[in-house]
Every structure is written in structure tokens, then in C-alpha cells.
Write a protein that holds these residues in place. Structure first.
Motif, PDB file in Angstrom:
ATOM      1  N   UNK A 297       0.839  -1.214   0.000  1.00 19.51           N
ATOM      2  CA  UNK A 297       0.000   0.000   0.000  1.00 19.51           C
ATOM      3  C   UNK A 297       0.867   1.255   0.000  1.00 19.51           C
ATOM      4  N   UNK A 298       1.929   1.242   0.782  1.00 23.42           N
ATOM      5  CA  UNK A 298       2.823   2.401   0.843  1.00 23.42           C
ATOM      6  C   UNK A 298       3.540   2.625  -0.479  1.00 23.42           C
ATOM      7  N   UNK A 299       3.956   1.512  -1.113  1.00 28.97           N
ATOM      8  CA  UNK A 299       4.640   1.646  -2.403  1.00 28.97           C
ATOM      9  C   UNK A 299       3.703   2.289  -3.430  1.00 28.97           C
ATOM     10  N   UNK A 300       2.435   1.883  -3.394  1.00 25.08           N
ATOM     11  CA  UNK A 300       1.456   2.431  -4.341  1.00 25.08           C
ATOM     12  C   UNK A 300       1.212   3.914  -4.053  1.00 25.08           C
ATOM     13  N   UNK A 301       1.075   4.245  -2.782  1.00 28.53           N
ATOM     14  CA  UNK A 301       0.869   5.651  -2.407  1.00 28.53           C
ATOM     15  C   UNK A 301       2.045   6.514  -2.866  1.00 28.53           C
ATOM     16  N   UNK A 302       3.252   6.009  -2.684  1.00 23.78           N
ATOM     17  CA  UNK A 302       4.437   6.757  -3.119  1.00 23.78           C
ATOM     18  C   UNK A 302       4.371   7.040  -4.627  1.00 23.78           C
ATOM     19  N   UNK A 303       4.005   6.001  -5.405  1.00 24.09           N
ATOM     20  CA  UNK A 303       3.900   6.189  -6.858  1.00 24.09           C
ATOM     21  C   UNK A 303       2.892   7.290  -7.185  1.00 24.09           C
ATOM     22  N   UNK A 304       1.724   7.221  -6.558  1.00 23.94           N
ATOM     23  CA  UNK A 304       0.685   8.222  -6.834  1.00 23.94           C
ATOM     24  C   UNK A 304       1.157   9.624  -6.476  1.00 23.94           C
ATOM     25  N   UNK A 305       1.803   9.721  -5.335  1.00 27.42           N
ATOM     26  CA  UNK A 305       2.229  11.056  -4.901  1.00 27.42           C
ATOM     27  C   UNK A 305       3.325  11.612  -5.785  1.00 27.42           C
ATOM     28  N   UNK A 306       4.193  10.727  -6.251  1.00 27.18           N
ATOM     29  CA  UNK A 306       5.244  11.203  -7.159  1.00 27.18           C
ATOM     30  C   UNK A 306       4.615  11.796  -8.418  1.00 27.18           C
ATOM     31  N   UNK A 307       3.565  11.116  -8.898  1.00 35.12           N
ATOM     32  CA  UNK A 307       2.896  11.640 -10.095  1.00 35.12           C
ATOM     33  C   UNK A 307       2.205  12.965  -9.799  1.00 35.12           C
ATOM     34  N   UNK A 308       1.483  13.006  -8.684  1.00 40.85           N
ATOM     35  CA  UNK A 308       0.756  14.234  -8.326  1.00 40.85           C
ATOM     36  C   UNK A 308       1.701  15.412  -8.160  1.00 40.85           C
ATOM     37  N   UNK A 309       2.819  15.176  -7.499  1.00 40.79           N
ATOM     38  CA  UNK A 309       3.713  16.287  -7.157  1.00 40.79           C
ATOM     39  C   UNK A 309       4.764  16.545  -8.229  1.00 40.79           C
ATOM     40  N   UNK A 310       4.955  15.583  -9.136  1.00 37.18           N
ATOM     41  CA  UNK A 310       5.984  15.750 -10.155  1.00 37.18           C
ATOM     42  C   UNK A 310       7.378  15.797  -9.577  1.00 37.18           C
ATOM     43  N   UNK A 311       7.600  15.054  -8.524  1.00 32.69           N
ATOM     44  CA  UNK A 311       8.957  14.965  -7.956  1.00 32.69           C
ATOM     45  C   UNK A 311       9.156  13.550  -7.422  1.00 32.69           C
ATOM     46  N   UNK A 312      10.416  13.168  -7.271  1.00 29.78           N
ATOM     47  CA  UNK A 312      10.627  11.834  -6.730  1.00 29.78           C
ATOM     48  C   UNK A 312      10.624  11.893  -5.204  1.00 29.78           C
ATOM     49  N   UNK A 313      10.136  10.839  -4.613  1.00 26.91           N
ATOM     50  CA  UNK A 313      10.031  10.740  -3.157  1.00 26.91           C
ATOM     51  C   UNK A 313      10.650   9.430  -2.732  1.00 26.91           C
ATOM     52  N   UNK A 314      11.424   9.476  -1.660  1.00 26.61           N
ATOM     53  CA  UNK A 314      11.983   8.241  -1.141  1.00 26.61           C
ATOM     54  C   UNK A 314      10.993   7.605  -0.175  1.00 26.61           C
ATOM     55  N   UNK A 315      11.204   6.316   0.062  1.00 25.02           N
ATOM     56  CA  UNK A 315      10.307   5.585   0.938  1.00 25.02           C
ATOM     57  C   UNK A 315      11.136   4.981   2.063  1.00 25.02           C
ATOM     58  N   UNK A 316      10.786   5.315   3.303  1.00 23.48           N
ATOM     59  CA  UNK A 316      11.491   4.785   4.470  1.00 23.48           C
ATOM     60  C   UNK A 316      10.557   3.869   5.231  1.00 23.48           C
ATOM     61  N   UNK A 317      10.752   2.580   5.104  1.00 19.42           N
ATOM     62  CA  UNK A 317       9.992   1.621   5.918  1.00 19.42           C
ATOM     63  C   UNK A 317      10.800   0.345   6.017  1.00 19.42           C
TER      64      UNK A 317
END
Ligand SMILES: *Cc1c(COP(=O)(O)O)cnc(C)c1O
Length: 221
Positions: A172-192
Motif C-alpha cells: 500500500x505504501x509503495x502504491x501511495x508513493x507512486x501516486x504522490x510522485x505523479x501528483x507532485x511531479x517529484x521523486x520521493x523516497x520511501x522509508x519503511x
């Protein structure tokens, strides 16, 4: 077991998890979590090449940072607004940003203190916020708005503590990260991923795993 032996054991686990996931071990950042561990162990880890450590409590981390000018500390634990100033002064990153009031306070102080501090948003998709902190998916847009693209608090990524043994939660977190990267147009790291579940985290594309007990041994409370 010595620190070196534990770290070697961790490298083997990371290596295997990466093989299973088709990932490169060098793409995973191992962040040692040193809360409730003595400075002597942190210094030993530093001699093995580790220079950044995660801490949960502002005062404890601030004391360790003040005693270790060559090391940097990342804040992982819940942050109260009245501790925002020492948090900015002593930690090089804040990973537990989870509400707009805190973002506003941090922005104000970062300007006053003339500091740049990357932030991560702590996300909670599983209703455990009361226990561990974290922003719900519904509240995420308002929190990101409250950062206002402030260059003093650049948004580095998303941090989460998914329920243990719940592989779907990591995905779920991986999917959320993908969506947010698209929405924001920037890359985001994932810490878990922590000592007990780094394999599930690596399988779900985590970039950073935060390891306490499997790295340093049991905490001395
Ligand atoms: C304590 C802590 C960790 C490390 O936990 P271990 O299970 O000891 O590896 C990681 N992340 C956060 C936010 C923590 O509070």
C-alpha cells in the motif's frame, strides 16, 4: 554477538531480500536506529563507516548530536511543537512530520534560525496514529500544502511503520508513493522496514530501512 557480526548478519539478510526482489543491495540505505543505545556503540558504528543515525527522542538525540560533531542524527519519533526548535537545531532531517501545525512551526523556525532541513512525511494508513503518529491519506494534501514548497524544508520522502506481518500494508505504501510522485511531479523516497520486517519492506520497494535491535542489539531502557 559483536556489532560487526550483527551488521554482517544484516548485510546477508539485505542481500537475500534484494535477490528475491530483483533489486541491488546498494540501492538500499541502512539507517541505524540508536535510540536507547550508548554513545560508545554509536562511536563503534562510526568506525565501521556509519555516520547517520536515527533517534526517537529530541532530548536524547540532541545530547548525542552535541557530543558527536562528526555524526548526524535523523529524528524518527513523534515531535511536539514545543520541541521543534531543538529538533531543528540538532537533527539534520525530520522524518516524523505528520500535521500542518507542526509544518508551520518548523517553517517559521527554519527561517528564523536560517536552516535547511529535509523533511519526510510520516504516513499512517492503518489507523494507528494515536499510538505511533502519522498523517492519514485524507489529510496528506493539506499537510503538503502547509509545506508550501518551502526550500528550507524540502520534502524528501514518506516514512511509515506498517503493521508487522502485514505484507499488503507495505505494498500500500509503495502504491501511495507512486501516486504522490505523479501528483507532485517529484521523486520521493520511501522509508519503511525495521529489524523484524526489512524483507517485506525491500520487497515493496523501500529505499531506506531503519534498523535498531538487529544492528545494535537490545536497547537498554
Ligand atoms: C525504534 C524504531 C525503529 C527501529 O526498530 P527496531 O525494531 O529495533 O529495528 C525504526 N523506526 C522507528 C520509527 C522506530 O521508532
Amino acid at each position: 554477538m559483536s556489532l560487526e557480526e550483527r551488521i554482517e548478519g544484516l548485510r546477508v539478510r539485505i542481500q537475500r531480500a534484494c535477490e528475491a526482489a530483483g533489486r541491488e543491495p546498494t540501492s538500499i540505505e541502512l539507517l541505524p536506529v540508536s535510540k536507547k543505545q550508548p554513545l560508545s556503540l554509536i562511536r563503534e558504528a562510526a568506525t565501521l563507516g556509519f555516520t547517520r543515525f536515527g533517534e526517537n527522542y529530541v532530548q536524547e538525540g540532541a545530547d548525542k548530536a552535541a557530543a558527536s560533531p562528526n555524526l548526524s542524527f535523523v529524528l524518527l519519533g513523534p515531535l511536539q511543537r514545543n520541541k521543534a526548535k531543538p529538533a531543528l537545531q540538532h537533527f539534520t532531517e525530520i522524518q516524523s512530520l505528520d500535521r500542518p501545525e507542526l509544518a508551520e512551526r518548523l517553517r517559521h523556525l527554519a527561517e528564523e534560525l536560517d536552516l535547511v532541513r529535509p523533511v519526510w512525511i510520516q504516513v499512517d494508513l492503518w489507523d494507528e496514529a494515536t499510538k505511533l503518529g502519522g498523517c492519514t491519506e485524507t489529510d496528506l494534501p493539506a499537510l503538503i500544502d502547509s509545506l508550501g514548497g518551502d526550500t528550507r524544508l524540502p520534502l524528501r520522502g514518506l516514512m511509515a511503520i506498517p503493521p508487522p506481518e502485514d505484507k499488503a500494508a507495505f505494498i500500500q505504501m509503495a502504491v501511495l508513493r507512486e501516486h504522490m510522485q505523479q501528483d507532485l511531479g517529484q521523486s520521493l523516497r520511501l522509508s519503511m522496514g525495521m529489524s523484524g520486517d526489512l524483507e517485506a519492506a525491500i520487497a515493496a520497494d523501500s529505499d531506506q530501512i531503519r534498523i535498531g535491535t538487529a544492528f545494535f542489539g537490545e536497547r537498554s531502557y
